[in-house]
Write a protein that holds these residues in place. Sequence first.
Motif, short mmCIF file in Angstrom:
data_model
loop_
_atom_site.label_atom_id
_atom_site.label_comp_id
_atom_site.label_asym_id
_atom_site.label_seq_id
_atom_site.Cartn_x
_atom_site.Cartn_y
_atom_site.Cartn_z
N PRO A 90 131.45 -24.34 89.60
CA PRO A 90 131.09 -24.06 88.22
C PRO A 90 131.49 -22.64 87.77
CG PRO A 90 129.21 -23.70 89.64
CD PRO A 90 130.32 -24.18 90.52
N ILE A 91 131.52 -22.41 86.47
CA ILE A 91 131.87 -21.08 85.96
C ILE A 91 131.34 -20.89 84.55
CG2 ILE A 91 134.12 -21.73 84.91
CD1 ILE A 91 133.20 -18.43 86.71
N PHE A 92 131.11 -19.67 84.20
CA PHE A 92 130.82 -19.22 82.84
C PHE A 92 131.86 -19.86 81.91
CE2 PHE A 92 129.58 -16.32 79.63
CZ PHE A 92 130.68 -15.60 79.15
N GLY A 118 134.33 -34.75 82.09
CA GLY A 118 134.29 -33.57 81.23
C GLY A 118 135.36 -32.56 81.63
N SER A 119 136.25 -32.93 82.56
CA SER A 119 137.30 -32.01 83.01
C SER A 119 138.53 -32.11 82.12
CB SER A 119 137.73 -32.36 84.44
OG SER A 119 136.65 -32.25 85.31
N TYR A 120 139.23 -31.00 81.97
CA TYR A 120 140.46 -30.98 81.18
C TYR A 120 141.66 -31.21 82.08
CZ TYR A 120 137.71 -29.50 77.23
OH TYR A 120 136.78 -29.46 76.23
N GLN A 172 143.10 -26.50 86.58
CA GLN A 172 142.79 -26.68 88.00
C GLN A 172 141.37 -26.19 88.24
OE1 GLN A 172 144.52 -27.29 91.19
NE2 GLN A 172 145.75 -28.55 89.84
N TYR A 173 140.50 -27.06 88.74
CA TYR A 173 139.13 -26.67 89.01
C TYR A 173 139.00 -26.36 90.49
CZ TYR A 173 138.06 -28.46 84.36
OH TYR A 173 138.03 -28.68 83.00
N MET A 174 138.60 -25.14 90.82
CA MET A 174 138.43 -24.74 92.22
C MET A 174 136.94 -24.89 92.55
SD MET A 174 140.93 -21.38 92.31
CE MET A 174 139.96 -20.40 91.15
N GLY A 176 130.21 -26.63 84.22
CA GLY A 176 131.29 -27.41 84.80
C GLY A 176 130.74 -28.57 85.61
N PRO A 177 131.62 -29.52 85.95
CA PRO A 177 131.21 -30.72 86.67
C PRO A 177 130.47 -30.43 87.98
CG PRO A 177 133.48 -30.94 85.90
CD PRO A 177 133.07 -29.52 85.62
#
Lengths: 259, 444
Positions: free
Chosen positions: B169-171, B192-194, B198-200, B415-416
């Motif tokens: 997750p992130i701000f 809910g991801s774009y 790239q989600y780390m 975030g997810p």
Amino acid sequence: MAYIDSSVIIGQAGDVEKESGSYENIKYMKCEPKNSFFPDLSKTARTDVIFFCSLNNPTGHAASRQQLEQVVRFAQENGSIIVYDSAYAVYISDESPRSIYEIPGAEKVAIEVSSFSKIAGFTGVRLGWTVVPKELLYSNGFPVINDFNRIVCTCFNGASRIAQAGGLASLSKEAVISLIDYYKENAEILLETFKSMGLRVYGGVNAPYLWVHFPSSNSWNVFVPGSGFGPAGKEFIRVTAFGQRENILEASRRLRSFL
Amino acid sequence: MQPESDTTFSFAISTSIKLGRPSIRKIFTSQDNGNVTSYRTKVARNPTLERLQYNYLFPEISARELEHIKKYPNAKVISLGIGDTTEPLPDVVASSMANYAHSLSTRTGYRGYGAEQGSKELRKAIAETFYKDMGIKDTEVFVSDGAQCDISRLQLLFGSKMSIAVQDPIFPAYIDSSVIIGQAGDVEKESGSYKNIQYMKCEPENSFFPDLSKTGRTDVIFFCSPNNPTGHAASRQQLEQVVRFAQENGSIIVYDSAYAVYISDESPRSIYEIPGAEKVAIEVSSFSKIAGFTGVRLGWTVVPKELLYSNGFPVINDFNRIVCTCFNGASRIAQAGGLASLSKEGFKAVISLIDYYKENAEILLETFKSMGLRVYGGVNAPYLWVHFPGSNSWDVFGEILEKTHIITVPGSGFGPAGKEFIRVTAFGQRENILEASRRLRSFL
């Protein structure tokens, strides 16, 4: 300058034509002595957004009610959005409108931007505002204000509370008006100076800027060169009326001996 | 960012008219049925804004708080939600701003436009206080009106074609600003991801540091450490990995060090502690959580001269252009306060406020631990990241609010990967923190 440069940065403007300095996707509405610094809208093609600054920086021209009615009608006919910059409205001395919303119907077509910079001397304090009327809708009916609110909440975090306290105080006191009058008197002095030199000078009546014409010349000089404001500024010099009175008077003395 | 129930999820639009989500959809997607006579322009809505899923997280939390207060006017709501500082400014800092403001009313003290990059004095003080011996010069420091604004200015710098990676997750500001500028692509409704982001993933299993070997190359890598919301501060070794990863991929790191002053251990406080970082990283920070300037508005961004685009053009030149065109400098009054907060006396006072919030964090950490909950963070950051396995964070948020009148932030707002977590802030007056602890202990 800011409207064009920000348009280039965000990717709207397309390529620049090297010779004229004009961007291919921007419509330039020429404002010159010949048309009394109000553009011929019949010669202006439709665009989504129309940036309109009145009091104009640098020409000092304040659009009349009739002229602004034309602009609003033009926007209505084309379904365009006007971004009206009224940062210098407080300098208006005659009956020219001080806000686009003085024109009926403007709330459906216009956003207005203004600033405490030239009203309250807040150039270093940093405070301004933008009005987005609820009635302003995108083509699909979505209110522009909702999206602008989202931008403000995501890309910004509010103006400094301290600056806002100063803004509030400046709206409750008479003091700022006398400062504005001070600068307007400076403008009168400079206007007189340039006129006495036999020069064609515009602005300086409704605005803290004078737009001085040097026909057939190129505008690089001691002051801010007109070509910095676009191709139509090539033969002009902008002179600001902001300054300490003694410096304005000294400048007048020197200018009179210049030509 | 999926809320639990469509019918109960409500959010305020700018005029504070509250509508349930189903009605919003009805109003704005219905066809013109001939009865709608409102004039519309022919200007199309910016499609990128249409891709934003919900309102920005924090105004939404405020709206929920207001709703709750209306429902329970006698309950003393304690907010451990939005990360906002609560303690008064040190006198030396507040006085400096008051004196500066007053000097603007004097002939000799009045100043107009300042340098867009900030006052030379403040840029020097920032370089000397936070980047001593790291080779960062004052000319590489750009003073701003806050990190949130800087993040969007950086997105303007990068443009719509950049690919980005973010921690999950992130701000939310990195993702939302990325969507707005057009980088992120479409959203996948379920997660809910774009598409283009790239989600780390940062989770308990990997101790909240992402597996970079599983991360695809992107142009820009947003990295926040100490992390908001997980509270994890990356170690020196971990940051060396990040820098190496960026070097191998030719990427630019945007390092958010807004909470660095909360670090209690040996974790690096700046990316520039890592050799080579000056060639790959921009660093963003803020006086908000250092000096309590959340309402004063002051921050900075460092762009080292060595950071070059693929064609050799220095990034600093373009950032300077953005700062001069899309900004006009931070308020001189705020800058005076910033300078005072970095003075010997000022910085001492500021550190003691930070210690106060860190003690709050300890108290809350103890509380959650004593409740047998899995809690992370709270040591190197003013946030606690509490795990409720198998739950939906908006449900937990709602339950905590209903039963203890405490506002937190549901993890899925970040975030997810935040779906089963709640973020609790350690900012607050001590008595409220203690009262909150009491209520929480009786909650479970």
